[in-house]
Design a protein around this motif. Structure first.
Motif, short mmCIF file in Angstrom:
data_model
loop_
_atom_site.label_atom_id
_atom_site.label_comp_id
_atom_site.label_asym_id
_atom_site.label_seq_id
_atom_site.Cartn_x
_atom_site.Cartn_y
_atom_site.Cartn_z
N UNK A 74 0.81 -1.22 0.00
CA UNK A 74 0.00 0.00 0.00
C UNK A 74 0.84 1.28 0.00
N UNK A 75 2.18 1.13 0.06
CA UNK A 75 3.12 2.26 0.11
C UNK A 75 3.13 2.96 1.47
N UNK A 76 1.92 3.23 2.05
CA UNK A 76 1.79 3.83 3.38
C UNK A 76 2.53 5.16 3.50
N UNK A 77 2.43 6.00 2.46
CA UNK A 77 3.04 7.33 2.51
C UNK A 77 2.12 8.29 3.26
N UNK A 78 2.72 9.30 3.91
CA UNK A 78 1.93 10.32 4.58
C UNK A 78 1.49 11.37 3.56
N UNK A 79 0.18 11.48 3.30
CA UNK A 79 -0.28 12.36 2.21
C UNK A 79 -0.03 13.85 2.48
N UNK A 80 0.07 14.25 3.76
CA UNK A 80 0.24 15.67 4.09
C UNK A 80 1.70 16.11 4.07
N UNK A 81 2.62 15.15 3.92
CA UNK A 81 4.05 15.46 3.89
C UNK A 81 4.57 15.44 2.46
N UNK A 82 5.61 16.20 2.22
CA UNK A 82 6.25 16.16 0.90
C UNK A 82 7.02 14.85 0.76
N UNK A 110 4.03 4.40 -9.78
CA UNK A 110 5.41 3.95 -9.78
C UNK A 110 6.33 4.87 -8.99
N UNK A 111 6.07 6.18 -9.09
CA UNK A 111 6.87 7.14 -8.33
C UNK A 111 6.60 7.03 -6.83
N UNK A 112 5.34 6.80 -6.47
CA UNK A 112 5.02 6.60 -5.05
C UNK A 112 5.73 5.35 -4.52
N UNK A 113 5.78 4.31 -5.33
CA UNK A 113 6.48 3.10 -4.93
C UNK A 113 7.97 3.39 -4.67
N UNK A 114 8.55 4.23 -5.50
CA UNK A 114 9.96 4.59 -5.33
C UNK A 114 10.18 5.41 -4.06
N UNK A 115 9.23 6.29 -3.73
CA UNK A 115 9.35 7.05 -2.50
C UNK A 115 9.31 6.11 -1.29
#
Length: 372
Positions: A105-113, A159-164
């Motif tokens: 799911x990547x689990x990135x924080x949407x409010x952070x850069x 794909x870019x989110x996966x790389x982050x």
């Protein structure tokens, strides 16, 4: 005639720990909704070398993700041990283990850069700001996102989110990176691109990658070694070439790529008979008694079709499909067994037409004996 017992793969010998990841006699039991005991991890022992790309491959419910979560500390073992080098880690809390996980799911924080996402773990460890900034830029450059640090996750492609997510996991420089079906949400083309990128990143960092997937092609193209799981334990551990060309049993042969199974009988040492036609095999089948009923596992691309010969195995071409790079056809043997055949050019056009009678030729090293 006696029936052969399943040719079960031997448990892998666990090598000296040194600096690799070692799993020793691991067990994990769950209770199903019906109250039955389910052995998600069933006496698993694995030795994963430092700096290799190791694949846990198998169908849904086979235990591969439970094992990955146990390495991460997100599940606790009921028995067994996990070592990283000489350090036992299965008794440590997740935050004290030198491993990190990239989830599907990547689990990135949407409010952070992007840069803030990558920096998050380092900030929690209270690293110096100059060190954090340097590491963040190094990680973004590594995943080819050096100019994207100021963007938000919703401004990036999948794909870019996966790389982050990958950069964030690598920023803490773990000794082992765990990836749980991390490419499954991507479309086909992007998934292939990310497979290449992951291999590049793994080689450049030298970090041990343990990657969970159910995709056989993905496993074969990426892994240095593959453990094929079924019912909570590995059926075979080997290189992609070994897994594909020398499957340890019928499950592995059937799970990895296209395969044909033909009924056969051991007729002599180093020889099996299919429909009365003898075939030599290079595989060691000395443990099987003469007359043992077995299956011959044959890859479609290992079969050659020729004009019919009296002493050869014969069949009838039933379907024929031109696929560009190859021709795929189905050949029905006299006992009713249908073989999938994949032929690369040049091939005999006089033989290849529907309803043609053909001889089926297979070289000894391309016929694998497995349980029926």
């Amino acid at each position: 005639m006696s029936k052969v017992q399943p040719l079960v793969a031997r448990d892998p010998e666990v090598e000296s720990r040194e600096s690799g990841l070692t799993i020793n006699r691991a067990f994990k039991v769950f209770q199903s909704a019906e109250g039955k005991e389910v052995r998600a991890i069933n006496d698993v022992s694995l030795a994963i070398r430092q700096g290799e790309f190791f694949i846990l491959l198998g169908p849904s419910g086979c235990g591969k993700t439970t094992l990955l979560r146990s390495i991460a500390g997100l599940e606790s073992l009921d028995a067994g041990e996990i070592y990283l080098g000489d350090q036992r880690i299965d008794q440590l809390p997740p935050y004290d283990r030198p491993v990190n996980t990239v989830f599907q799911s990547y689990a990135l924080f949407p409010h952070l850069t992007v840069a803030q996402n990558v920096a998050f773990g380092l900030e929690m460890e209270k690293k110096p700001k100059t060190e954090i900034a340097k590491t963040v830029q190094e990680m973004l450059d590594l995943v080819h996102l050096g100019e994207f640090g100021g963007r938000k996750p919703n401004q990036l492609s999948g794909g870019q989110q996966q790389r982050v997510a990958l950069a964030r996991s690598l920023a803490k420089r773990p000794k082992v990176l765990l990836l749980d079906e991390s490419l499954s949400a991507l479309d086909f083309k992007l998934r292939r691109q990310m497979q290449v990128e992951l291999k590049r990143i793994q080689r450049e960092t030298g970090i041990t990658f343990v990657f969970v997937t159910h995709d056989q092609e993905e496993a074969l193209s990426m892994g240095d070694h593959i453990a094929v799981f079924s019912k909570g334990r590995p059926e075979q551990v080997g290189t992609p070439e070994e897994i594909y060309n020398e499957p340890a049993n019928r499950f592995v042969a059937d799970f990895i790529g296209d395969i044909n199974f033909v009924d056969a009988v051991k007729s002599a040492e180093g020889e099996i008979t299919v429909e009365g036609v003898p075939f030599r095999v290079k595989q060691d089948i000395s443990a099987l008694p003469i007359g043992a009923e077995v299956s011959a596992a044959i890859r479609p691309e290992r079969i050659t079709l020729t004009a019919p010969r009296e002493t050869a195995l014969t069949g009838t071409v039933e379907t024929l499909m031109f696929m560009g790079a190859d021709v795929r056809c189905e050949v029905r043997l006299t006992d009713g067994t249908t073989l999938l055949v994949r032929l690369s050019p040049p091939y005999d056009t006089a033989v290849l037409h529907e309803a043609a009678t053909v001889s089926v030729e297979v070289e000894a090293e391309h016929m694998r004996v497995v349980e029926r």
